[in-house]
Motif scaffolding. Sequence first.
Motif, PDB file in Angstrom:
ATOM      1  N   ALA A  73       0.830  -1.203   0.000  1.00  0.00           N
ATOM      2  CA  ALA A  73       0.000   0.000   0.000  1.00  0.00           C
ATOM      3  C   ALA A  73       0.861   1.249   0.000  1.00  0.00           C
ATOM      4  N   LEU A  74       2.004   1.195   0.683  1.00  0.00           N
ATOM      5  CA  LEU A  74       2.938   2.315   0.673  1.00  0.00           C
ATOM      6  C   LEU A  74       3.766   2.332  -0.608  1.00  0.00           C
ATOM      7  N   LEU A  75       4.156   1.137  -1.056  1.00  0.00           N
ATOM      8  CA  LEU A  75       4.989   1.024  -2.251  1.00  0.00           C
ATOM      9  C   LEU A  75       4.281   1.590  -3.471  1.00  0.00           C
ATOM     10  N   THR A  76       2.985   1.364  -3.575  1.00  0.00           N
ATOM     11  CA  THR A  76       2.215   1.848  -4.721  1.00  0.00           C
ATOM     12  C   THR A  76       1.666   3.250  -4.504  1.00  0.00           C
ATOM     13  N   ASN A  77       2.056   3.854  -3.368  1.00  0.00           N
ATOM     14  CA  ASN A  77       1.656   5.230  -3.069  1.00  0.00           C
ATOM     15  C   ASN A  77       0.140   5.382  -3.032  1.00  0.00           C
ATOM     16  N   SER A  78      -0.524   4.381  -2.429  1.00  0.00           N
ATOM     17  CA  SER A  78      -1.986   4.400  -2.380  1.00  0.00           C
ATOM     18  C   SER A  78      -2.526   4.665  -0.981  1.00  0.00           C
ATOM     19  N   VAL A  79      -1.651   4.995  -0.043  1.00  0.00           N
ATOM     20  CA  VAL A  79      -2.088   5.302   1.319  1.00  0.00           C
ATOM     21  C   VAL A  79      -2.281   6.803   1.441  1.00  0.00           C
ATOM     22  N   PRO A 138       0.478   5.148  19.395  1.00  0.00           N
ATOM     23  CA  PRO A 138      -0.237   4.614  18.232  1.00  0.00           C
ATOM     24  C   PRO A 138      -0.928   5.690  17.404  1.00  0.00           C
ATOM     25  N   ASN A 139      -1.067   6.885  17.965  1.00  0.00           N
ATOM     26  CA  ASN A 139      -1.715   7.979  17.237  1.00  0.00           C
ATOM     27  C   ASN A 139      -0.724   8.818  16.435  1.00  0.00           C
ATOM     28  N   THR A 140       0.539   8.398  16.421  1.00  0.00           N
ATOM     29  CA  THR A 140       1.535   9.100  15.612  1.00  0.00           C
ATOM     30  C   THR A 140       1.140   9.035  14.143  1.00  0.00           C
ATOM     31  N   LEU A 141       1.251  10.155  13.449  1.00  0.00           N
ATOM     32  CA  LEU A 141       0.889  10.190  12.036  1.00  0.00           C
ATOM     33  C   LEU A 141       1.896   9.391  11.204  1.00  0.00           C
ATOM     34  N   LEU A 142       1.387   8.635  10.279  1.00  0.00           N
ATOM     35  CA  LEU A 142       2.215   7.793   9.424  1.00  0.00           C
ATOM     36  C   LEU A 142       2.985   8.658   8.429  1.00  0.00           C
ATOM     37  N   PRO A 143       4.323   8.581   8.418  1.00  0.00           N
ATOM     38  CA  PRO A 143       5.091   9.327   7.408  1.00  0.00           C
ATOM     39  C   PRO A 143       5.012   8.612   6.064  1.00  0.00           C
ATOM     40  N   VAL A 144       4.196   9.124   5.176  1.00  0.00           N
ATOM     41  CA  VAL A 144       4.005   8.489   3.870  1.00  0.00           C
ATOM     42  C   VAL A 144       5.151   8.881   2.954  1.00  0.00           C
TER      43      VAL A 144
END
Length: 205
Positions: A73-79, A138-144
């Motif tokens: 999901a991250l690899l395809t930049n779909s998050v 767990p509420n840390t924002l995901l670094p995309v």
Amino acid sequence: MDRGKLMDFRRIARLRERRARSGFFRHRRGTTTIEFAMVAVPFLGLLTAIFETGFVFFENAQLQEATEAASRALLTNSVQSGISYQTFLNQYVCPRLSTMFTCANLQMAVNVVGGDTSWGAVSASDTQNNIYSGSYNPNTLLPVPAAQQIAVLRVVYPMSQVAGILTGGAFGGGGPIGVMHTGQQFINGNWVNMLMGIYAFQVEP
């Protein structure tokens, strides 16, 4: 006492001696039970250790497979940006795990290394199983990661002991048997097997 009576006494003594030997030394009923009791404890301990080791490898294989699938999901930049670590785990990791896992106990980290020429910049801290050793939110924002960037996704899970063989719990609740805690961490008063799934990838353009 005449010689005949003396011979009779000797025969009786020898007869008693033979009966004593045949009744005590040659009586073997119960031998199998004693031998089984001597062998059963180490045998069952070895059998349980084999079972628990297999269980650890089985769960770790599941976690690794789920991590690799979620990284796509991250690899395809779909998050979408702005989601938290826990949201990512709930949407992309937990559905791929069996009910043996408690989703709330999962923790993760995403390390964005750099551009397409930064594979050599991946350091040991980007791949170590040290997420539980620090403070985790767990509420840390995901670094995309952006397109063409290299990132490392780590997902860890504290697996509770099955029978206490690997964690030393069968020998006094963990105790001071340090050699049995290699690769484990002491969390919430218990020694646990730290499982980790890890996947390094470069985001597609």
